[in-house]
Design an enzyme around this catalytic site. Sequence first.
Site, PDB file in Angstrom:
ATOM      1  N   ARG A   1       1.531  -7.242  11.688  1.00 15.05           N
ATOM      2  CA  ARG A   1       1.236  -8.032  10.490  1.00 15.05           C
ATOM      3  C   ARG A   1       2.065  -9.314  10.401  1.00 15.05           C
ATOM      4  O   ARG A   1       1.623 -10.286   9.812  1.00 15.05           O
ATOM      5  CB  ARG A   1       1.452  -7.185   9.241  1.00 15.05           C
ATOM      6  CG  ARG A   1       0.426  -6.049   9.145  1.00 15.05           C
ATOM      7  CD  ARG A   1       0.537  -5.365   7.811  1.00 15.05           C
ATOM      8  NE  ARG A   1      -0.349  -4.212   7.719  1.00 15.05           N
ATOM      9  CZ  ARG A   1      -0.399  -3.426   6.667  1.00 15.05           C
ATOM     10  NH1 ARG A   1       0.365  -3.659   5.632  1.00 15.05           N
ATOM     11  NH2 ARG A   1      -1.222  -2.395   6.645  1.00 15.05           N
TER      12      ARG A   1
ATOM     13  N   ASP B   1      -0.782  -6.714  -9.719  1.00 17.37           N
ATOM     14  CA  ASP B   1      -0.353  -6.293  -8.381  1.00 17.37           C
ATOM     15  C   ASP B   1       0.836  -7.167  -7.998  1.00 17.37           C
ATOM     16  O   ASP B   1       1.054  -8.224  -8.595  1.00 17.37           O
ATOM     17  CB  ASP B   1      -1.505  -6.491  -7.376  1.00 17.37           C
ATOM     18  CG  ASP B   1      -1.346  -5.636  -6.131  1.00 17.37           C
ATOM     19  OD1 ASP B   1      -1.986  -4.571  -6.043  1.00 17.37           O
ATOM     20  OD2 ASP B   1      -0.558  -6.019  -5.230  1.00 17.37           O
TER      21      ASP B   1
HETATM   22  C1  LIG Z   1      -3.587   1.061  -1.634  1.00 14.43           C
HETATM   23  S1  LIG Z   1      -3.638  -0.142  -2.915  1.00 14.43           S
HETATM   24  C2  LIG Z   1      -4.305   0.824  -4.264  1.00 14.43           C
HETATM   25  C3  LIG Z   1      -5.325   0.057  -5.062  1.00 14.43           C
HETATM   26  C4  LIG Z   1      -5.999   0.837  -6.185  1.00 14.43           C
HETATM   27  N1  LIG Z   1      -5.052   1.239  -7.195  1.00 14.43           N
HETATM   28  C5  LIG Z   1      -6.735   2.033  -5.651  1.00 14.43           C
HETATM   29  O1  LIG Z   1      -6.334   3.171  -5.913  1.00 14.43           O
HETATM   30  O2  LIG Z   1      -7.729   1.840  -4.947  1.00 14.43           O
HETATM   31  C6  LIG Z   1      -1.906  -0.269  -3.356  1.00 14.43           C
HETATM   32  C7  LIG Z   1      -1.553  -1.589  -4.041  1.00 14.43           C
HETATM   33  O3  LIG Z   1      -0.234  -1.474  -4.592  1.00 14.43           O
HETATM   34  C8  LIG Z   1       0.377  -2.743  -4.502  1.00 14.43           C
HETATM   35  N2  LIG Z   1       1.838  -2.606  -4.624  1.00 14.43           N
HETATM   36  C9  LIG Z   1       2.724  -2.138  -3.722  1.00 14.43           C
HETATM   37  N3  LIG Z   1       3.979  -2.193  -4.205  1.00 14.43           N
HETATM   38  C10 LIG Z   1       3.890  -2.706  -5.448  1.00 14.43           C
HETATM   39  C11 LIG Z   1       4.842  -3.022  -6.452  1.00 14.43           C
HETATM   40  N4  LIG Z   1       6.160  -2.813  -6.284  1.00 14.43           N
HETATM   41  N5  LIG Z   1       4.394  -3.559  -7.618  1.00 14.43           N
HETATM   42  C12 LIG Z   1       3.082  -3.769  -7.816  1.00 14.43           C
HETATM   43  N6  LIG Z   1       2.126  -3.498  -6.897  1.00 14.43           N
HETATM   44  C13 LIG Z   1       2.519  -2.970  -5.726  1.00 14.43           C
HETATM   45  C14 LIG Z   1      -0.079  -3.276  -3.160  1.00 14.43           C
HETATM   46  O4  LIG Z   1       0.032  -4.688  -3.077  1.00 14.43           O
HETATM   47  C15 LIG Z   1      -1.534  -2.772  -3.088  1.00 14.43           C
HETATM   48  O5  LIG Z   1      -2.441  -3.762  -3.497  1.00 14.43           O
END
Ligand SMILES: C[S@@+](CC[C@H](N)C(=O)[O-])C[C@H]1O[C@@H](n2cnc3c(N)ncnc32)[C@H](O)[C@@H]1O
Length: 268
Positions: free
Chosen positions: A35, A137
Amino acid sequence: MQPITRGEFVRFQRFILDHAGITLADSKQALVTGRLGKRLNHHHIESYGEYCDLLQGGTAPDEVQIAVDLLTTNETYFFREPKHFEFLREQAVAARAAGRGFRVWSAASSSGEEAYSVAMVLADCLGEAPWEVLGTDISLQVLQRAARGVYPMERARHVPPAFLRRFCMKGTDRFEGTLLISKDLRRRVRFGQVNLNEPLPDVGTFDLVLLRNVMIYFSNETKQGVVSRVATTIRHGGHFCIGHSETLNGLNHALEQLAPSIYRRAGP
Ligand SMILES: C[S@@+](CC[C@H](N)C(=O)[O-])C[C@H]1O[C@@H](n2cnc3c(N)ncnc32)[C@H](O)[C@@H]1O
């Protein structure tokens, strides 16, 4: 692609833990090189150590955001884990019967599919009654995609056909092969950047918070902090949904479990 040394990888583990609370397993070296390799090329940098110096030097905040964007995993889709959307409908209908408005927070919204799925259900059962969806996010890149509301057409397969007809438009010309969330629905959903690993901005209180498929990346210590902060934004009697593969076991919280991934904040 440049090789990464063990010491360099450990620095990236520390970097993403400090910024996002994300724990990168020792097995994820290929993820980091896959990445971030292109950022070394972009800056004409020879080693991952030098790139880490750039991130930690305090002079390149935009690059820090790009690295965070690249190291987060953003997989999501419309109407993921459908039982939560049935539960949402029940709660929204009950709120309408009680004469209350309804606010939902999609707290790790990725590119917006979760927030728009919520909005479709609320538009369907609450119509013009007061309701609102907030999607947040840590990644700015996914938030930009969320705000545009344009998705590849193959993403439509999880959207119920009636909702597809009502809330999505088929892209033409340069949007051929895409679906566009209708303007009416987009204006009911706000997106913004919130890092759950830091003190929260004033987001108000919610009838339902979705915090799904992000805690799998967090250590128990990070989870504890995040859940404690997020729980304060749920109104008393409001609800909290986590991903089906996640658990709050082992954490201190005052939430009552109603189903394996659904919790309620005590109160009237
Ligand atoms: C796998 S996605 C899940 C999306 C959605 N909630 C779902 O269940 O389909 C996880 C998301 O969490 C976000 N994320 C990771 N660490 C985070 C943080 N400390 N604060 C806010 N968002 C975060 C990532 O950028 C990513 O877009």
